[in-house]
Design a protein around this motif. Structure first.
Motif, PDB file in Angstrom:
ATOM      1  N   PHE A 212       5.460 -27.613  -7.029  1.00  0.00           N
ATOM      2  CA  PHE A 212       6.717 -27.341  -7.722  1.00  0.00           C
ATOM      3  C   PHE A 212       7.896 -27.180  -6.784  1.00  0.00           C
ATOM      4  CE2 PHE A 212       5.699 -27.437 -12.072  1.00  0.00           C
ATOM      5  CZ  PHE A 212       4.350 -27.117 -12.162  1.00  0.00           C
ATOM      6  N   GLN A 213       7.638 -26.733  -5.536  1.00  0.00           N
ATOM      7  CA  GLN A 213       8.761 -26.563  -4.624  1.00  0.00           C
ATOM      8  C   GLN A 213       9.052 -27.838  -3.857  1.00  0.00           C
ATOM      9  OE1 GLN A 213      10.481 -23.769  -4.686  1.00  0.00           O
ATOM     10  NE2 GLN A 213       9.037 -22.790  -6.042  1.00  0.00           N
ATOM     11  N   MET A 214       8.003 -28.485  -3.387  1.00  0.00           N
ATOM     12  CA  MET A 214       8.209 -29.572  -2.421  1.00  0.00           C
ATOM     13  C   MET A 214       8.364 -30.937  -3.070  1.00  0.00           C
ATOM     14  SD  MET A 214       8.378 -29.772   0.841  1.00  0.00           S
ATOM     15  CE  MET A 214       8.704 -31.168   1.861  1.00  0.00           C
TER      16      MET A 214
ATOM     17  N   PRO B  18       9.394 -32.241  -6.094  1.00  0.00           N
ATOM     18  CA  PRO B  18      10.670 -32.724  -6.639  1.00  0.00           C
ATOM     19  C   PRO B  18      11.729 -32.927  -5.550  1.00  0.00           C
ATOM     20  CG  PRO B  18       9.844 -30.902  -7.946  1.00  0.00           C
ATOM     21  CD  PRO B  18       9.007 -30.957  -6.724  1.00  0.00           C
ATOM     22  N   VAL B  19      11.677 -32.065  -4.509  1.00  0.00           N
ATOM     23  CA  VAL B  19      12.629 -32.232  -3.403  1.00  0.00           C
ATOM     24  C   VAL B  19      12.385 -33.573  -2.711  1.00  0.00           C
ATOM     25  CG1 VAL B  19      13.315 -31.334  -1.153  1.00  0.00           C
ATOM     26  CG2 VAL B  19      12.916 -29.769  -3.032  1.00  0.00           C
TER      27      VAL B  19
END
Lengths: 328, 253
Positions: free
Chosen positions: A265-267, A269-270
């Protein structure tokens, strides 16, 4: 026995969730939020508009296919680069493992559904080719001490049963993904023996009992009606044919699960925003992984479609699972 | 307007009005913003023509500067009007025939000439996504839209030298980290003669005017097309450029 009954009950509840989602969305749209495009349809025909999940969003079923199409249309050009970036190259190992489990022999006919950019089909062709090399070597060994006439006559009989026998059909609903796959095949020079077909996994454009092996790698979670896709797989496989599905699944180890969630979820989409310029598509992809049934439940779904000897094995701690079943 | 995510034990309901605080808004955690800042910075350095990455870098690093800009706008009567009325510069809102009919030397006519000479359009601006405040998102959007108008005000074309000059002005004016970074790294891509032009006359002029000019976001440009360019420059406290840079000098460096 009790465990499987519980699982079936869970599935019944999940199937009836469609109705619950309709009611909940209807309530929310009435309580003042007037710009909800997806919930507005609730006002009209709640009974007719079955709803399903699109990542963590709830959308009408008819819309899901369109939105999935848009996602893959947007990401097609950068799909392979993104796969390498997101999985740090490990997706190649997963796909290699699928091929080793498949162990296809020359003459096998493969249907790779949601095959898009062709990774499985290319590996299949390479595997077949290496099998054929091995067979040739094995056949050549007793000939090493034979006279020249015998060797030359064996060369002429070889070419008939060549790579033309093995055929891989890559089927995908998305033309952009197929285009990218075709370009790759042309640049790698492995076009003979590969067929690229546009088709829907829920309604395949093939006759019954055409294929020895049916694979779907990282595609089935995007299908709106998974049961229908499984039934189509059952239909197009020959008796004795094998169904193989590689898909993201549930991580069992709690620590790994938390790391995996944080990374997803953090990495991801980035990475999607920076490399492909598309945050939302990759947000959808990580959410859709969470909505997909776990290993046991998916195994039951495959059994329900009529497959036998259904097995699964988990890779990378459960991040990916390979399910396999036979049509008998 | 809101995004709500209710987590129940077996499923997640999400209903959104538009996506977040404003159309196009994507909510991000501080970790994601940091990762985005680094990633977009690297991507923009590798390929400066990736305007979306420059935009993302600006949004993820610009929070304090945006607050400062917004406060400056609020303290200016015309700027306050801009914040209330929220004008947007789009091809659909511009009356191009009317602009073409204005006399030479008027702001509107010169802006149209800039668009034609440099073959650009006001609609190519990336939308704001990662700013977590609706008003600040508008300030950011307005900054992007005003960028083209700045080219006209400063008389700079859209080749590399012109862009660097405008970035120096913007860095001095706004203090946005993205502008400062671009101002520092932009000259790396200039050849020797252009570097000389930058450091001897153009750069100093851009910096000085950036510091002393009135806040360029506080002007309601849409109501000033008929005003003469020279007049507008004087009002904003901007000197005319020391050199005339031709748009024909535009080539990819």
């Amino acid at each position: 026995m009790a465990a499987s009954v519980i699982l079936r009950l869970q599935r019944v509840i999940r199937l009836s969730h469609g109705d619950i989602n309709v009611v909940a969305a209807g309530v929310s749209s009435r309580s003042g939020c007037c710009w909800v495009q997806s919930s507005c349809r609730c006002f009209s025909d709640a009974a007719d508009d079955r709803r399903t999940h699109f990542g963590f969003e709830t959308v009408p079923e008819a819309e899901k296919a369109k939105r999935v199409y848009k996602v893959f249309e947007n990401v097609a050009q950068k799909y392979d680069i993104m796969n390498d970036a997101m999985s740090l190259g490990i997706h190649r190992l997963w796909k290699d493992a699928l091929l080793h489990a498949m162990h296809p022999l020359p003459g096998a006919r493969l249907l790779d559904v949601a095959g898009g950019t062709g990774d499985i089909a290319f590996r299949f062709m390479a595997y077949i080719r290496s099998q054929q090399e091995r067979q040739k070597h094995r056949a050549a060994r007793p000939m090493q001490t034979s006279p020249w006439q015998d060797i030359s006559s064996s060369y002429s009989t070889e070419d008939e049963g060549g790579p033309q026998e093995s055929r891989a059909v890559v089927c995908d609903i998305n033309k952009e993904m197929l285009k990218v796959g075709k370009q790759k095949a042309d640049s790698m020079g492995i076009s003979p023996g590969l067929l690229w077909v546009v088709g829907d996994a829920e309604e395949l454009p093939f006759d019954d009992a055409q294929f020895d092996i049916y694979t779907i790698a990282f595609g089935i979670r995007n299908v709106t009606h998974i049961e229908q896709a499984l039934q189509e797989a059952q239909r197009v496989l020959k008796p004795g044919g094998r169904f193989m599905c590689l898909e993201f699944s549930k991580v069992t180890n709690p620590l790994l699960a938390r790391l995996y969630d944080a990374y997803s979820f953090q990495m991801i989409p980035v990475l999607g925003e920076v490399i492909a310029g598309d945050w939302k598509s990759y947000q959808y992809l990580v959410e859709s992984i969470r909505k997909f049934p776990d290993q046991e439940e998916f195994k039951h779904m495959i059994e329900d479609a009529g497959f036998c000897c259904v097995r699964y094995s988990s890779f990378t701690g459960g991040v990916v699972a390979l399910h396999s079943g036979f049509k008998l | 307007m809101c995004v709500k995510q209710l987590h129940s034990s077996s499923s997640v309901f999400t209903y959104s009005c538009y996506d977040g605080l404003y159309p196009g808004h994507i909510a991000t955690t501080p970790i994601q913003k940091a990762l985005l800042a680094v990633g977009s910075g690297v991507a923009a350095l590798q390929n400066p023509y990736r305007h979306d990455m420059v935009a993302v870098l600006g949004e993820t690093t610009g929070h304090p500067a945006l607050i400062n800009l917004r406060d400056r706008m609020r303290n200016d009567p015309e700027g306050y009007t801009v914040l209330i009325e929220r004008p947007k510069i789009r091809l659909s809102t511009l009356d191009l025939t009317k602009l073409a009919s204005l006399p030479d030397g008027s702001f509107g006519r010169e802006y149209l000439r800039f668009l034609e000479d440099n073959r650009v359009t006001p609609d190519s601006r990336v939308d704001v996504k990662f700013v977590d405040n609706e008003e600040l998102a508008y300030v950011m959007q307005r900054y992007r839209e005003v960028h083209d108008l700045l080219h006209t005000l400063l008389g700079m074309p859209t080749n590399m030298l012109g862009e660097v000059a405008v970035k120096w002005f913007e860095a001095a004016q706004t203090g946005l980290p993205m502008c400062v970074l671009a101002a520092m790294l932009g000259p790396v891509r200039l050849n020797a003669s252009r570097l000389q032009t930058l450091f001897t006359s153009l750069g100093l002029w851009a910096l000085q005017n950036g510091w002393r000019a009135r806040c360029v976001l506080s002007i309601f440009y849409e109501r000033r097309w008929e005003q003469s360019l020279a007049d507008l420059r004087e009002e904003l406290n901007i000197e005319p450029p020391p050199l005339i840079l031709s748009a024909l000098n535009k080539r990819k460096i």
